[in-house]
Design a protein around this motif. Structure first.
Motif, mmCIF file in Angstrom:
data_model
loop_
_atom_site.group_PDB
_atom_site.id
_atom_site.type_symbol
_atom_site.label_atom_id
_atom_site.label_comp_id
_atom_site.label_asym_id
_atom_site.label_seq_id
_atom_site.Cartn_x
_atom_site.Cartn_y
_atom_site.Cartn_z
ATOM 1 N N UNK A 244 41.914 62.584 47.658
ATOM 2 C CA UNK A 244 40.819 63.243 46.820
ATOM 3 C C UNK A 244 39.436 63.150 47.605
ATOM 4 N N UNK A 245 39.124 64.033 48.725
ATOM 5 C CA UNK A 245 37.635 64.021 49.227
ATOM 6 C C UNK A 245 36.931 65.093 48.786
ATOM 7 N N UNK A 246 37.557 65.991 47.936
ATOM 8 C CA UNK A 246 36.672 67.298 47.872
ATOM 9 C C UNK A 246 36.782 67.803 46.259
ATOM 10 N N UNK A 247 36.316 68.858 45.822
ATOM 11 C CA UNK A 247 36.710 69.396 44.498
ATOM 12 C C UNK A 247 37.931 69.685 44.180
ATOM 13 N N UNK A 248 38.453 69.504 43.192
ATOM 14 C CA UNK A 248 39.953 69.762 42.596
ATOM 15 C C UNK A 248 40.283 71.063 43.228
ATOM 16 N N UNK A 249 39.331 71.976 42.944
ATOM 17 C CA UNK A 249 39.428 73.194 43.183
ATOM 18 C C UNK A 249 39.823 73.715 44.625
ATOM 19 N N UNK A 250 39.618 72.905 45.552
ATOM 20 C CA UNK A 250 39.975 73.172 46.818
ATOM 21 C C UNK A 250 41.386 72.711 47.362
ATOM 22 N N UNK A 251 41.948 73.800 47.843
ATOM 23 C CA UNK A 251 43.416 73.918 48.221
ATOM 24 C C UNK A 251 43.769 72.701 49.152
ATOM 25 N N UNK A 252 44.689 71.988 48.770
ATOM 26 C CA UNK A 252 44.828 70.859 49.831
ATOM 27 C C UNK A 252 45.545 71.256 51.078
ATOM 28 N N UNK A 253 45.385 70.448 51.956
ATOM 29 C CA UNK A 253 46.409 70.377 53.311
ATOM 30 C C UNK A 253 47.622 69.404 52.707
ATOM 31 N N UNK A 254 48.953 69.797 52.939
ATOM 32 C CA UNK A 254 49.896 69.185 52.470
ATOM 33 C C UNK A 254 50.740 68.835 53.805
ATOM 34 N N UNK A 255 51.059 67.320 53.868
ATOM 35 C CA UNK A 255 51.829 66.835 54.911
ATOM 36 C C UNK A 255 53.277 66.431 54.323
ATOM 37 N N UNK A 256 54.224 66.981 55.166
ATOM 38 C CA UNK A 256 55.537 66.368 54.592
ATOM 39 C C UNK A 256 56.295 65.618 55.601
ATOM 40 N N UNK A 257 56.703 64.447 55.264
ATOM 41 C CA UNK A 257 57.432 63.565 56.341
ATOM 42 C C UNK A 257 58.740 63.177 55.955
ATOM 43 N N UNK A 258 59.658 63.162 57.000
ATOM 44 C CA UNK A 258 60.937 63.064 56.917
ATOM 45 C C UNK A 258 61.099 61.342 56.841
ATOM 46 N N UNK A 259 61.699 61.048 55.761
ATOM 47 C CA UNK A 259 61.724 59.490 55.546
ATOM 48 C C UNK A 259 63.120 58.798 55.478
ATOM 49 N N UNK A 260 64.085 59.372 56.414
ATOM 50 C CA UNK A 260 65.214 58.641 56.583
ATOM 51 C C UNK A 260 65.055 57.197 57.226
ATOM 52 N N UNK A 261 65.386 56.180 56.307
ATOM 53 C CA UNK A 261 65.013 54.926 56.646
ATOM 54 C C UNK A 261 66.251 54.453 57.444
ATOM 55 N N UNK A 262 67.487 55.091 57.547
ATOM 56 C CA UNK A 262 68.417 54.791 58.644
ATOM 57 C C UNK A 262 69.448 56.046 58.511
ATOM 58 N N UNK A 263 69.640 56.362 59.817
ATOM 59 C CA UNK A 263 70.422 57.698 59.816
ATOM 60 C C UNK A 263 71.760 57.387 60.674
ATOM 61 N N UNK A 264 72.830 57.212 60.032
ATOM 62 C CA UNK A 264 74.356 57.131 60.517
ATOM 63 C C UNK A 264 75.027 58.128 61.110
ATOM 64 N N UNK A 265 74.282 59.102 60.477
ATOM 65 C CA UNK A 265 74.829 60.617 60.700
ATOM 66 C C UNK A 265 75.935 61.025 59.415
ATOM 67 N N UNK A 266 76.204 59.875 58.662
ATOM 68 C CA UNK A 266 77.083 60.216 57.513
ATOM 69 C C UNK A 266 78.451 60.382 57.887
ATOM 70 N N UNK A 267 79.172 61.120 57.084
ATOM 71 C CA UNK A 267 80.651 61.157 57.381
ATOM 72 C C UNK A 267 80.782 61.886 58.996
ATOM 73 N N UNK A 268 79.707 62.785 59.363
ATOM 74 C CA UNK A 268 79.518 63.225 60.805
ATOM 75 C C UNK A 268 78.996 62.067 61.610
ATOM 76 N N UNK A 269 79.969 61.059 61.763
ATOM 77 C CA UNK A 269 79.324 59.756 62.138
ATOM 78 C C UNK A 269 78.678 59.711 63.511
ATOM 79 N N UNK A 270 77.446 58.885 63.905
ATOM 80 C CA UNK A 270 76.833 58.955 65.230
ATOM 81 C C UNK A 270 77.696 57.976 66.086
ATOM 82 N N UNK A 271 77.745 58.343 67.292
ATOM 83 C CA UNK A 271 78.371 57.113 68.140
ATOM 84 C C UNK A 271 77.498 56.034 68.069
ATOM 85 N N UNK A 272 78.232 54.857 68.411
ATOM 86 C CA UNK A 272 77.770 53.294 68.131
ATOM 87 C C UNK A 272 76.437 53.236 68.979
#
Ligand code: BES
Ligand code: MN
Ligand code: ZN
Length: 508
Positions: A244-272
């Motif tokens: 919060x660096x501005x008045x609360x009425x000011x529309x925010x910039x929103x950043x959305x970050x993918x947080x897969x901490x490990x991706x094996x692929x799941x059942x569609x398993x990745x090669x080793x």
């Protein structure tokens, strides 16, 4: 690392108080105005000890006398910041094992220093001194270097001084993102990312953090996000960071970050082979945390919200299966044809959640597709947006910060590949244009606001001998936010009204 601007002493470089002077030359500009140094350069060139070719360098031990600094000459390919960064990196490498704590960087006369050069210097110093040691106690000790100064004309003192300071804050953010990326998957779990977010909130006044646990996510109807965690023993987290660096009425910039901490692929398993690198699949999340770290020090007048859906993608008896259909928070049903296309499944619910923040703009950042690595390699991040003004602002921030993106297409026609017989939408298209169909999938959840997507699959880390996180695109994101804050009334304004009917999200 400490950084200072030093006013050029004119004809007497030997008067600069440093352990080493690093002089950046180019083929065209190879004099400094200091008679003794210039004579040394001319003599070295004449005798073939220094070719005025890009990448060449020469180390001279205290040529100006005992007690005076070492002299390192490095030839840059061009005048620009990129070449300057490589030259500084090269010069710093040559003194890394010496008793050198303070290096003063001097540009040859005629090489006009700009803010970008200051930024390049700070980045080069950071990269030259970084040692990963969190899970490697045997790592060599960091060298003696503590301070890298930039010597420049008096007239540039305030501009270059400010640029050094800004870059230093940005690089602190880069360093956090890089460190989180490098941390192994058994250490950097979704819970760990939540701890790191809370730590930022504790440390910095303008930042707050909130972490939603599974029951809250169920209540919100995030069936798509939760389907990805089904095979994992690690609990999912949904991190909400606020700056919060501005008045609360000011529309925010929103950043959305993918947080897969490990991706094996799941059942569609990745090669080793190379699967270990899927610990870096939380690079988007790391870049959001890193950007907040930078914001905390830069204190721009703007509001920013970071959303980080984070979990593991694992196979197990309880994991999601190909063909399963889930209901996203938006109400749209999704046929999961490939459990390895999990990033878009966690992002789509976070993107729907973003609607309630009434954002000015939303930018998501994700190590989303191998196809983007094939298309752009490790040079540019892929940028996807149907909003030309937003896309241009991000491209410019990339250019100005040296953390570049390249715009990719996002025509509606590419989305035809996502048709499903059993749900509103399938989670994969065919092999063709894989990074574009992934972006098209996300586009179906972002109709209510101005949106751009950065695919950082190729840029978030390096493979091979120098395997490791890069901290990208923290420089780009923090620059974009600084630009928006500086634009004041000219900043990107929220979309006037939803382009489509609001989503069917349950109230929560
Ligand atoms: N995290 C990967 C993308 C990735 C792959 C990044 C390689 C960097 C290097 C993502 O979750 C993924 O697996 N994507 C699939 C999508 C496919 C199944 C449509 C891919 O790119 O192969
Ligand atoms: Mn995957
Ligand atoms: Zn992934």
């Amino acid at each position: 690392m400490e950084h200072r601007f030093i006013e050029a002493p004119g004809a007497a470089l030997s008067g600069v108080k440093a352990d080493a002077l690093l002089v950046v030359l180019t083929t065209e500009h190879h004099h400094t105005g200091d008679k003794a140094v210039d004579a040394l350069i001319d003599d070295a060139v004449k005798h073939g000890d220094l070719a005025l070719k890009a990448g060449r360098s020469l180390f001279c031990r205290r040529p100006m006398g005992a007690g005076k600094p070492h002299l390192v000459l490095v030839v840059a390919a061009q005048d620009g910041a990129k070449a300057f960064k490589s030259a500084v990196a090269k010069g710093l490498a040559s003194v890394k094992d010496l008793a050198v704590a303070h290096v003063a960087v001097v540009a040859a006369d005629g090489l006009a220093l700009q803010s970008a050069h200051a930024r390049a210097l700070v980045q080069a110093a950071d990269e030259a001194t970084y040692v990963y040691r969190q899970t490697k106690p045997s790592a060599p000790a960091a060298g003696k270097l503590r301070k890298v100064s930039l010597v420049g004309p008096k007239a540039s003192a305030s501009a270059l001084g400010a640029a050094l300071k800004q870059a230093q804050a940005q690089v602190a953010g880069v360093a956090l993102a890089r460190e989180l990326g490098n941390l192994p998957g058994n250490h950097c779990t979704p819970s760990h990312l939540a701890v790191e977010a809370r730590k930022l909130a504790r440390e910095y006044k303008h930042i707050s953090a909130q972490v939603l646990e599974r029951p809250a996510l169920e209540k919100l109807g995030m069936g798509s996000f939760l389907s990805v965690t089904n095979g994992s023993a690690q609990p999912p987290k949904f991190i909400i960071l606020r700056y919060e660096g501005a008045a609360a009425s000011q529309a925010p910039v929103v950043l959305v970050g993918k947080g897969i901490t490990f991706d094996t692929g799941g059942i569609s398993l990745k090669p080793g082979a190379g699967m270990d690198e899927m610990k870096f699949d939380m690079g988007g999340a790391a870049s959001v945390l890193g950007t907040f770290r930078a914001l905390a020090e830069l204190k721009p007048r703007i509001n920013v919200v970071g959303l980080v859906p984070t979990c593991e993608n694992m196979p197990s008896g309880t994991a999601t299966k190909p063909g399963d259909v889930v209901t996203s928070m938006s109400g749209q049903t999704i046929e999961i044809l490939n459990t390895d296309a999990e990033g878009r499944l966690i992002l789509c619910d976070a993107l729907t959640y973003a609607e309630r923040l009434k954002p000015a703009v939303v930018v998501d950042i994700a190590t989303l597709t191998g196809a983007c690595v094939i298309a752009l390699g490790g040079i540019h991040s892929g940028l996807f947006s149907r909003d030309d003004e937003l896309a241009q602002a991000l491209l410019s921030a990339g250019q100005d910060s040296g953390d570049t993106a390249w715009r990719m297409p996002l025509d509606e026609e590419y989305g035809d590949a996502l048709k499903s017989n059993f749900a509103d939408i399938a989670n994969v298209g065919g092999r063709e244009a894989g990074s574009v169909t992934a972006a098209c999938f996300l586009a179906k959840f972002t109709q209510a606001y101005r949106w751009a997507h950065l695919d950082i699959a190729g840029t978030a880390w390096k493979s091979g001998g120098t395997k490791g996180g890069t901290g990208r695109p923290v420089m780009l994101l923090s620059q974009f936010i600084l630009d928006q804050a500086a634009a004041g009334k000219q900043a990107l304004a929220p979309q006037a009204k939803p382009a489509r009917k609001p989503t069917r999200a349950p109230k929560a």
